[in-house]
Scaffold this active site. Structure first.
Site, PDB file in Angstrom:
ATOM      1  N   MET A  12       0.829  -1.205   0.000  1.00 16.91           N
ATOM      2  CA  MET A  12       0.000   0.000   0.000  1.00 16.91           C
ATOM      3  C   MET A  12       0.873   1.269   0.000  1.00 16.91           C
ATOM      4  O   MET A  12       0.828   2.055   0.929  1.00 16.91           O
ATOM      5  CB  MET A  12      -0.909  -0.006   1.232  1.00 16.91           C
ATOM      6  CG  MET A  12      -1.827  -1.217   1.280  1.00 16.91           C
ATOM      7  SD  MET A  12      -2.719  -1.407   2.830  1.00 16.91           S
ATOM      8  CE  MET A  12      -1.406  -1.938   3.947  1.00 16.91           C
ATOM      9  N   GLN A  54     -10.738   3.097  -0.005  1.00 15.09           N
ATOM     10  CA  GLN A  54     -10.392   4.380   0.603  1.00 15.09           C
ATOM     11  C   GLN A  54     -11.226   5.509   0.010  1.00 15.09           C
ATOM     12  O   GLN A  54     -11.841   6.302   0.731  1.00 15.09           O
ATOM     13  CB  GLN A  54      -8.902   4.685   0.405  1.00 15.09           C
ATOM     14  CG  GLN A  54      -7.951   3.812   1.197  1.00 15.09           C
ATOM     15  CD  GLN A  54      -6.498   4.107   0.870  1.00 15.09           C
ATOM     16  OE1 GLN A  54      -6.189   4.713  -0.150  1.00 15.09           O
ATOM     17  NE2 GLN A  54      -5.602   3.665   1.734  1.00 15.09           N
ATOM     18  N   THR A  85       2.243   1.709   5.905  1.00 15.68           N
ATOM     19  CA  THR A  85       1.569   2.856   5.309  1.00 15.68           C
ATOM     20  C   THR A  85       1.027   3.708   6.434  1.00 15.68           C
ATOM     21  O   THR A  85       0.600   3.175   7.468  1.00 15.68           O
ATOM     22  CB  THR A  85       0.418   2.431   4.381  1.00 15.68           C
ATOM     23  OG1 THR A  85      -0.446   3.547   4.136  1.00 15.68           O
ATOM     24  CG2 THR A  85      -0.418   1.322   4.996  1.00 15.68           C
ATOM     25  N   ASN A  86       1.034   5.018   6.249  1.00 17.58           N
ATOM     26  CA  ASN A  86       0.469   5.914   7.262  1.00 17.58           C
ATOM     27  C   ASN A  86      -1.052   5.894   7.243  1.00 17.58           C
ATOM     28  O   ASN A  86      -1.704   5.790   8.281  1.00 17.58           O
ATOM     29  CB  ASN A  86       0.963   7.345   7.036  1.00 17.58           C
ATOM     30  CG  ASN A  86       2.411   7.537   7.392  1.00 17.58           C
ATOM     31  OD1 ASN A  86       2.752   7.864   8.524  1.00 17.58           O
ATOM     32  ND2 ASN A  86       3.295   7.360   6.427  1.00 17.58           N
ATOM     33  N   THR A  87      -1.641   6.001   6.039  1.00 17.20           N
ATOM     34  CA  THR A  87      -3.091   6.157   5.930  1.00 17.20           C
ATOM     35  C   THR A  87      -3.850   5.022   6.595  1.00 17.20           C
ATOM     36  O   THR A  87      -4.852   5.245   7.287  1.00 17.20           O
ATOM     37  CB  THR A  87      -3.503   6.259   4.448  1.00 17.20           C
ATOM     38  OG1 THR A  87      -2.908   7.429   3.879  1.00 17.20           O
ATOM     39  CG2 THR A  87      -5.010   6.351   4.301  1.00 17.20           C
ATOM     40  N   CYS A 199       3.463  10.083   4.539  1.00 17.57           N
ATOM     41  CA  CYS A 199       3.013   9.104   3.558  1.00 17.57           C
ATOM     42  C   CYS A 199       4.263   8.355   3.152  1.00 17.57           C
ATOM     43  O   CYS A 199       5.300   8.978   2.848  1.00 17.57           O
ATOM     44  CB  CYS A 199       2.362   9.767   2.348  1.00 17.57           C
ATOM     45  SG  CYS A 199       2.034   8.612   1.000  1.00 17.57           S
ATOM     46  N   GLU A 201       5.205   7.004   0.600  1.00 14.57           N
ATOM     47  CA  GLU A 201       5.748   7.223  -0.749  1.00 14.57           C
ATOM     48  C   GLU A 201       6.442   8.568  -0.907  1.00 14.57           C
ATOM     49  O   GLU A 201       7.212   8.747  -1.855  1.00 14.57           O
ATOM     50  CB  GLU A 201       4.627   7.129  -1.802  1.00 14.57           C
ATOM     51  CG  GLU A 201       4.207   5.723  -2.156  1.00 14.57           C
ATOM     52  CD  GLU A 201       3.232   5.145  -1.166  1.00 14.57           C
ATOM     53  OE1 GLU A 201       3.185   3.912  -1.041  1.00 14.57           O
ATOM     54  OE2 GLU A 201       2.531   5.927  -0.492  1.00 14.57           O
TER      55      GLU A 201
END
Length: 234
Positions: A12, A54, A85-87, A199, A201
């Site tokens: 992710m 999401q 992943t942060n989200t 994030c 990425e």
């Protein structure tokens, strides 16, 4: 030295998960020397499925996927979990409640490093979900005493778009790097002493030299904290 088994919930996106895998193995080699590498398991999602949930706001369905992944890793022998992943830490509490092993939350080691550096006011970059919802910035504020600044409306939209339209698809565009430099500058103008790359990425795009204040890369910090935990205790 014995190692705990790190359970990585990844995919992710896979680009940032590959960085987790690289960092945990490099840090174990640095710590133990020789031919040592990390004892780890990874469950990797098809990110298209997660992204659709999401943006449809179907967080309950996304949480069910995360819980299933966590339980798979626990059954396979993971000693603790890392959500890469942060989200998706939006459902960290649901994941932790569904397993009998610890979850290493990405915000905690990040906040600890910032506080250790003597800073209290930080900017936060990430997906719109991370920047706008309380699950992440609320944890930084309530558990760690940080004042969290997020970009304005246009800057938030830019950062979110670049993550989903470019970075998770493996594209790193010079124009987007310049735009992020401007977003960071706006946060610094408002008093940010540091900026969290919230994030996993964004570290593919933004470099230390792109910011007049320290950048805290949650990917590396989280992966290093996982190694610390893996190499401590019985």
């Amino acid at each position: 030295m014995s190692q705990k088994v790190i359970g990585l919930i990844g995919g992710m996106s896979w680009e940032s998960s590959a960085e987790y895998y690289r960092v945990v193995n490099e840090r174990v080699r640095d710590r133990l020397g020789g031919l040592h590498s990390a004892r780890c398991l990874m469950w990797s999602f098809d990110f298209a499925e997660v992204e659709a949930l999401q943006h449809a706001g179907r967080w309950d369905a996304a949480a069910a996927l995360m819980v299933e992944a966590a339980q798979r890793l626990e059954r396979s022998g993971a000693d603790f979990l890392v959500i890469c992943t942060n989200t998706m830490h939006r459902m960290a509490d649901e994941v932790q409640a569904a397993v009998g092993i610890p979850l290493l939350h990405i915000a905690d080691p990040t906040a600890e490093r910032i506080r250790a550096a003597g800073m209290r006011r930080v900017g936060l970059l990430g997906t719109a979900f991370t920047m706008e919802q309380e699950f992440y910035r609320g944890r930084l504020r309530d558990r760690h005493g940080l004042e969290v600044l997020v970009p304005g409306d246009e800057d938030r939209a830019l950062v979110h778009r670049v993550i989903y339209d470019e970075l998770v698809q493996g594209r790193v565009e010079p124009a987007s790097r310049q735009a992020h430099k401007e977003v960071i500058a706006h946060l610094v103008e408002r008093g940010a002493e540091a900026v969290i790359l919230g994030c996993t990425e964004i570290m593919l795009l933004v470099r230390p030299e792109d910011s007049p204040v320290p950048l805290y890369d949650t990917t590396v910090i989280h992966a290093e904290a996982a190694v610390d935990l893996a190499l401590t205790g019985p």
